[in-house]
Design a protein around this motif. Structure first.
Motif, short mmCIF file in Angstrom:
data_model
loop_
_atom_site.label_atom_id
_atom_site.label_comp_id
_atom_site.label_asym_id
_atom_site.label_seq_id
_atom_site.Cartn_x
_atom_site.Cartn_y
_atom_site.Cartn_z
N LEU A 205 -5.29 70.73 -13.61
CA LEU A 205 -5.65 71.69 -14.65
C LEU A 205 -7.10 71.47 -15.10
O LEU A 205 -7.82 72.43 -15.40
N CYS A 206 -7.51 70.21 -15.14
CA CYS A 206 -8.84 69.88 -15.65
C CYS A 206 -9.94 69.96 -14.60
O CYS A 206 -11.12 69.80 -14.93
N ILE A 207 -9.58 70.19 -13.34
CA ILE A 207 -10.61 70.32 -12.29
C ILE A 207 -10.64 71.74 -11.73
O ILE A 207 -11.62 72.13 -11.08
N ALA A 208 -9.59 72.53 -12.00
CA ALA A 208 -9.50 73.89 -11.46
C ALA A 208 -10.56 74.79 -12.11
O ALA A 208 -10.88 74.64 -13.29
N LYS A 209 -11.06 75.75 -11.33
CA LYS A 209 -12.09 76.67 -11.81
C LYS A 209 -11.52 77.95 -12.38
O LYS A 209 -12.14 78.61 -13.20
N ASP A 210 -10.33 78.33 -11.90
CA ASP A 210 -9.68 79.55 -12.38
C ASP A 210 -8.21 79.50 -11.96
O ASP A 210 -7.75 78.50 -11.37
N LEU A 211 -7.47 80.56 -12.25
CA LEU A 211 -6.03 80.57 -11.98
C LEU A 211 -5.74 80.52 -10.48
O LEU A 211 -4.80 79.82 -10.04
N ASN A 212 -6.56 81.18 -9.67
CA ASN A 212 -6.36 81.16 -8.23
C ASN A 212 -6.59 79.76 -7.66
O ASN A 212 -5.83 79.27 -6.82
N ASP A 213 -7.65 79.11 -8.15
CA ASP A 213 -7.93 77.74 -7.71
C ASP A 213 -6.82 76.80 -8.16
O ASP A 213 -6.42 75.89 -7.43
N LEU A 214 -6.30 77.02 -9.37
CA LEU A 214 -5.19 76.21 -9.88
C LEU A 214 -3.98 76.30 -8.95
O LEU A 214 -3.40 75.29 -8.56
N LYS A 215 -3.63 77.54 -8.58
CA LYS A 215 -2.45 77.74 -7.73
C LYS A 215 -2.63 77.09 -6.36
O LYS A 215 -1.71 76.47 -5.82
N LYS A 216 -3.83 77.20 -5.82
CA LYS A 216 -4.11 76.59 -4.52
C LYS A 216 -4.00 75.08 -4.59
O LYS A 216 -3.41 74.44 -3.71
N ARG A 217 -4.54 74.50 -5.65
CA ARG A 217 -4.49 73.05 -5.81
C ARG A 217 -3.06 72.56 -6.03
O ARG A 217 -2.68 71.49 -5.53
N LEU A 218 -2.27 73.31 -6.78
CA LEU A 218 -0.87 72.94 -6.98
C LEU A 218 -0.13 72.91 -5.64
O LEU A 218 0.69 72.02 -5.40
N GLY A 219 -0.44 73.85 -4.78
CA GLY A 219 0.19 73.87 -3.47
C GLY A 219 -0.21 72.71 -2.59
O GLY A 219 0.54 72.29 -1.69
N ASN A 220 -1.39 72.14 -2.86
CA ASN A 220 -1.90 71.03 -2.05
C ASN A 220 -1.43 69.66 -2.50
O ASN A 220 -1.85 68.64 -1.95
N ILE A 221 -0.55 69.61 -3.51
CA ILE A 221 -0.04 68.32 -3.98
C ILE A 221 0.76 67.64 -2.86
O ILE A 221 1.67 68.23 -2.29
N PHE A 222 0.42 66.40 -2.57
CA PHE A 222 1.12 65.62 -1.54
C PHE A 222 2.40 65.05 -2.13
O PHE A 222 2.39 64.44 -3.20
N ILE A 223 3.51 65.25 -1.41
CA ILE A 223 4.83 64.83 -1.90
C ILE A 223 5.31 63.55 -1.21
O ILE A 223 5.83 62.63 -1.84
N GLY A 224 5.16 63.50 0.10
CA GLY A 224 5.68 62.39 0.89
C GLY A 224 5.77 62.80 2.35
O GLY A 224 5.00 63.67 2.80
#
Length: 555
Positions: A205-224
């Motif tokens: 949330l604190c590094i995202a530039k906008d809502l689209n960037d937020l959604k993209k970054r959320l999708g890139n979260i590494f799970i395992g």
């Protein structure tokens, strides 16, 4: 008087007036009562932001006595406004863990506060709750996928790195077993809780530039990994859109006011010893869009908050600070010079001078980034003239500006000299910001650069586990991410007992976490607490609310 008593004396202006003062049409803000509001992202103007003077407030290595970066940040913004420089202070949101634990609130102090302090320190506008829900939705989806017989990705439960979060200090949740109760209650596995501020969602949330960037970054979260050793990301679980929906309001920065009625933007709150430790990119750009000067802070000392601000936030957002205010206190220097906590209020020039090497190292670190520092002596009533003059003599010998800031007692009036120094640095200095390293350097060289140039370490050592993780990171193609070292804030080294300016030490990386959504790797050094515990007598014992709704004991 206490901070709360001082705050109660202030007649708050309607937030619509604060919006107008900032230059925002009141009809555009989203009201949260009379005294706080959300600002729509559409108002950010990158061209205008480029013209704003960004000033970072950092500090020497923190001590149990506290250094007061937030108080200095607020007081400096008040002083600049008094000098007719349109200024906004941009800060992090407090976590409930410290509020109910040992530290208390995080809205400044004395006559350098942001208000309404009760709201800001408690639920505020619900940002932390939204982050918590988004984080835990992903956790629920992961466990549901493991349980599923028809929609399974084949995730190996032993490799899952994602944890649930909760915004209260609760040591009993650090290590738990879930999925007990039979075949319909999930697959049993070990996991745990982090505090909400430690969630990668907060960092995103604190590094995202906008809502689209937020959604993209959320999708890139590494799970395992799967049982076939394939990486799994949040986008594989098709959950990023739902998580972003929960954050649709949390991504918008919050507008409040200072005690002197000037604009303050508060947004996000990642910890600095495990994440970037500074408010959101969006909030900073919003402040810069509408201000001649934008004052912001970074958590803990320059070795953590400032380094990550420069190398992660500034590179990601393409912003450049014009000056750095290096907060220090006489009692902190005495602590780094060998004085014990009980004697910090006693005059002791010898201990102070023994602690000056810590200040010296942080000055050197700031200069490595091509930015000019000014020392702010956060004044306390026990400080003596002789002690203050000792710091001034040190600064003069180093050709570094210095000012005494008495902002707790005097607000903006107490930071006029500091503000004048900042103006002169910004308007006359030839400072040219440059990051310490480039993201596309190899991981080992990036870590070594930080360890040697910022901490003063001789060498970086890796455990066998960290070496295996390095190989995996390279195989995943994630070695071009930024580095966010998790390290104790108490020392320049990875040993919290080494105060002052330690020398002749190595940094040991015991493991490396992947925060691919946030865009950085986290080398873990030492013991880093991601779910704090409560003290024997937590601050919550003194907090109460009257029948009329008046909160007491928050400070």
């Amino acid at each position: 008087m206490t901070d709360l008593q001082i705050a109660k004396k202030v007649n708050l202006k309607p937030i619509t007036e604060i919006a107008e003062k900032l230059g925002i049409d009141p009809d555009l803000i989203e009201m949260y009562g009379k005294n706080k509001a959300k600002i729509p992202l559409s108002l950010i103007n990158n061209a205008k932001a480029k013209a704003s003077h960004l000033v970072l407030v950092s500090a020497i290595s923190p001590t149990p006595a506290g250094e007061g970066k937030t108080t200095i940040s607020i007081g400096l913004s008040e002083a600049l406004n008094r000098l007719k420089k349109k200024t906004t202070v941009v800060l992090r949101e407090p976590s409930l863990g410290p509020v109910f634990g040992i530290k208390g609130g995080a809205t400044g102090g004395g006559y350098a506060q942001v208000l309404p302090l009760e709201d800001i320190n408690l639920h505020f506008t619900g940002d932390f709750s939204a982050i918590e829900k988004a984080n835990n939705l992903l956790s629920a989806i992961i466990d549901n996928n493991i349980q599923s017989k028809t929609n399974s990705l084949g995730i190996d439960p032993r490799t899952i790195t994602w944890k649930r979060v909760f915004d209260v200090n609760d040591r009993a949740l650090r290590n738990i077993v879930i999925g007990l109760g039979g075949t319909t209650s999930g697959i049993p596995r070990e996991t745990g809780f982090d505090i909400t501020a430690a969630s990668e969602i907060m960092a995103i949330l604190c590094i995202a530039k906008d809502l689209n960037d937020l959604k993209k970054r959320l999708g890139n979260i590494f799970i395992g990994y799967t049982f076939s050793n394939q990486p799994v990301y949040a986008k594989d679980l098709k959950v990023a859109g739902a998580m972003a929906s929960l954050l649709q309001h949390a991504i918008k920065p919050n507008l409040v006011q200072t005690i002197e009625g000037n604009p303050a933007i508060i947004h996000g709150g990642p910890f600095a010893n495990i994440a970037q430790g500074t408010n959101s990119v969006i909030a900073t750009l919003m402040g810069m869009t509408f201000s001649d000067y934008t004052i912001t802070e970074a958590g803990f000392g320059c070795d953590l908050g400032a380094e990550k601000f420069f190398d992660i936030k500034c590179q990601s957002a393409n912003i450049s600070p014009k000056a750095v205010v290096l907060t220090t206190t006489i009692r902190a220097l005495k602590y780094h010079g060998g004085a014990d906590l009980k004697s910090l209020k006693t005059p002791n020039v010898e201990a102070l001078e023994n602690g000056l090497p810590n200040l010296e190292k942080h000055i050197e670190n700031i200069l490595q980034f091509g930015v000019t520092p000014v020392i702010a002596i956060n004044r306390f009533e026990t400080d003596t003239t002789e002690e203050i003059e000792s710091i001034k003599d040190f600064a003069k010998a180093k050709n570094i500006r210095v000012a005494v800031a008495d902002v707790w007692a005097k607000g903006g009036e107490g930071a006029i000299e500091l503000a004048q120094h900042v103006i002169e640095i910004v308007e006359t200095s030839k400072s040219k910001f440059k990051p310490l390293y480039q993201w596309d350097n190899d991981v080992e060289s990036k870590i070594e650069t930080i360890a040697q140039k910022i901490y003063g370490a001789d060498h970086v050592e890796y455990t066998s586990n960290a070496k295996r993780q390095l190989k995996r990171i390279k195989k995943l193609g994630l070695d071009n991410l930024a580095i966010c070292v998790a390290k104790t804030e108490k020392s320049l080294s990875d040993d919290p007992k080494l105060l002052g300016r330690p020398k002749g030490f190595n940094i040991t990386v015991r493991e490396i976490e992947i925060a691919s959504g946030a865009g950085f790797l986290i080398p873990i050094t030492g013991d880093i607490m991601r779910m704090p515990g409560l003290p024997a007598h937590p601050a919550s014992e003194g907090i109460d609310i009257s029948d009329s709704g008046e909160i007491s004991g928050l400070f």
